[in-house]
Design an enzyme around this catalytic site. Sequence first.
Site, PDB file in Angstrom:
ATOM      1  N   TYR A  49       6.154   1.456 -11.149  1.00  0.00           N
ATOM      2  CA  TYR A  49       5.786   2.867 -11.241  1.00  0.00           C
ATOM      3  C   TYR A  49       5.494   3.243 -12.694  1.00  0.00           C
ATOM      4  O   TYR A  49       4.511   3.918 -12.983  1.00  0.00           O
ATOM      5  CB  TYR A  49       6.902   3.741 -10.667  1.00  0.00           C
ATOM      6  CG  TYR A  49       6.586   5.213 -10.729  1.00  0.00           C
ATOM      7  CD1 TYR A  49       5.751   5.803  -9.785  1.00  0.00           C
ATOM      8  CD2 TYR A  49       7.114   6.021 -11.734  1.00  0.00           C
ATOM      9  CE1 TYR A  49       5.444   7.160  -9.840  1.00  0.00           C
ATOM     10  CE2 TYR A  49       6.813   7.378 -11.791  1.00  0.00           C
ATOM     11  CZ  TYR A  49       5.975   7.929 -10.840  1.00  0.00           C
ATOM     12  OH  TYR A  49       5.675   9.270 -10.903  1.00  0.00           O
ATOM     13  N   VAL A  51       4.576   1.320 -15.204  1.00  0.00           N
ATOM     14  CA  VAL A  51       3.334   0.692 -15.658  1.00  0.00           C
ATOM     15  C   VAL A  51       2.129   1.405 -15.047  1.00  0.00           C
ATOM     16  O   VAL A  51       1.128   1.664 -15.724  1.00  0.00           O
ATOM     17  CB  VAL A  51       3.318  -0.816 -15.326  1.00  0.00           C
ATOM     18  CG1 VAL A  51       1.968  -1.442 -15.687  1.00  0.00           C
ATOM     19  CG2 VAL A  51       4.441  -1.538 -16.062  1.00  0.00           C
ATOM     20  N   LYS A  53       1.943   4.577 -14.121  1.00  0.00           N
ATOM     21  CA  LYS A  53       1.776   5.882 -14.772  1.00  0.00           C
ATOM     22  C   LYS A  53       1.143   5.730 -16.157  1.00  0.00           C
ATOM     23  O   LYS A  53       0.300   6.535 -16.543  1.00  0.00           O
ATOM     24  CB  LYS A  53       3.126   6.607 -14.900  1.00  0.00           C
ATOM     25  CG  LYS A  53       3.609   7.246 -13.638  1.00  0.00           C
ATOM     26  CD  LYS A  53       2.732   8.377 -13.150  1.00  0.00           C
ATOM     27  CE  LYS A  53       2.915   9.645 -13.928  1.00  0.00           C
ATOM     28  NZ  LYS A  53       2.132  10.774 -13.407  1.00  0.00           N
ATOM     29  N   VAL A  86      11.150  15.218  -8.782  1.00  0.00           N
ATOM     30  CA  VAL A  86      11.116  16.083  -7.599  1.00  0.00           C
ATOM     31  C   VAL A  86      11.978  15.490  -6.478  1.00  0.00           C
ATOM     32  O   VAL A  86      12.013  14.280  -6.272  1.00  0.00           O
ATOM     33  CB  VAL A  86       9.654  16.275  -7.130  1.00  0.00           C
ATOM     34  CG1 VAL A  86       9.585  17.140  -5.889  1.00  0.00           C
ATOM     35  CG2 VAL A  86       8.819  16.882  -8.254  1.00  0.00           C
ATOM     36  N   THR A  88      12.314  14.254  -3.371  1.00  0.00           N
ATOM     37  CA  THR A  88      11.477  13.701  -2.301  1.00  0.00           C
ATOM     38  C   THR A  88      12.099  12.386  -1.812  1.00  0.00           C
ATOM     39  O   THR A  88      13.061  11.891  -2.403  1.00  0.00           O
ATOM     40  CB  THR A  88      10.047  13.389  -2.809  1.00  0.00           C
ATOM     41  OG1 THR A  88      10.132  12.376  -3.821  1.00  0.00           O
ATOM     42  CG2 THR A  88       9.364  14.634  -3.363  1.00  0.00           C
TER      43      THR A  88
END
Length: 142
Positions: A49, A51, A53, A86, A88
């Site tokens: 994740y 990398v 982003k 967030v 989720t």
Amino acid sequence: PPRSTLFPYTTLFRSDGLTEEKLSELMTTFVTQAADGTYAGSGWPNSTYQVAKVGLSALTRIQQRYFDKTRPGDDILVNTCHPGYVDTEMTSHKGVLTTEQGAVVPTYLALLPPGDKLRGAYLWHDKSVLDWVNDPLPAPGY
């Protein structure tokens, strides 16, 4: 921490001379090394994740430079954002922001008016603009 401490390749991702082709090569290198288990020895983080982003943030800057150069009259805006931590399924419901709060900055970017000067920017969940290349990372726990 400054972005340069994330992993050795960060300087390449932040380069104003980075092209889509070179970015694709960097991302392919990570995928290959992750698949064969050598990514850590090469200095990549243990987070696909993270990398992804960083790659997306770099691509945002590349694409905005391209459109500014090749289609300046078309008023195309390419920005990216971090919606925050967030609550989720992806965060195992550990996020501190509601989904409504996480939607604020993407909605803001989607509704920017024609002629807006926000181009190739990285926005934090509170709509503040971060200099993705030079600013330190905001404190965790938002």
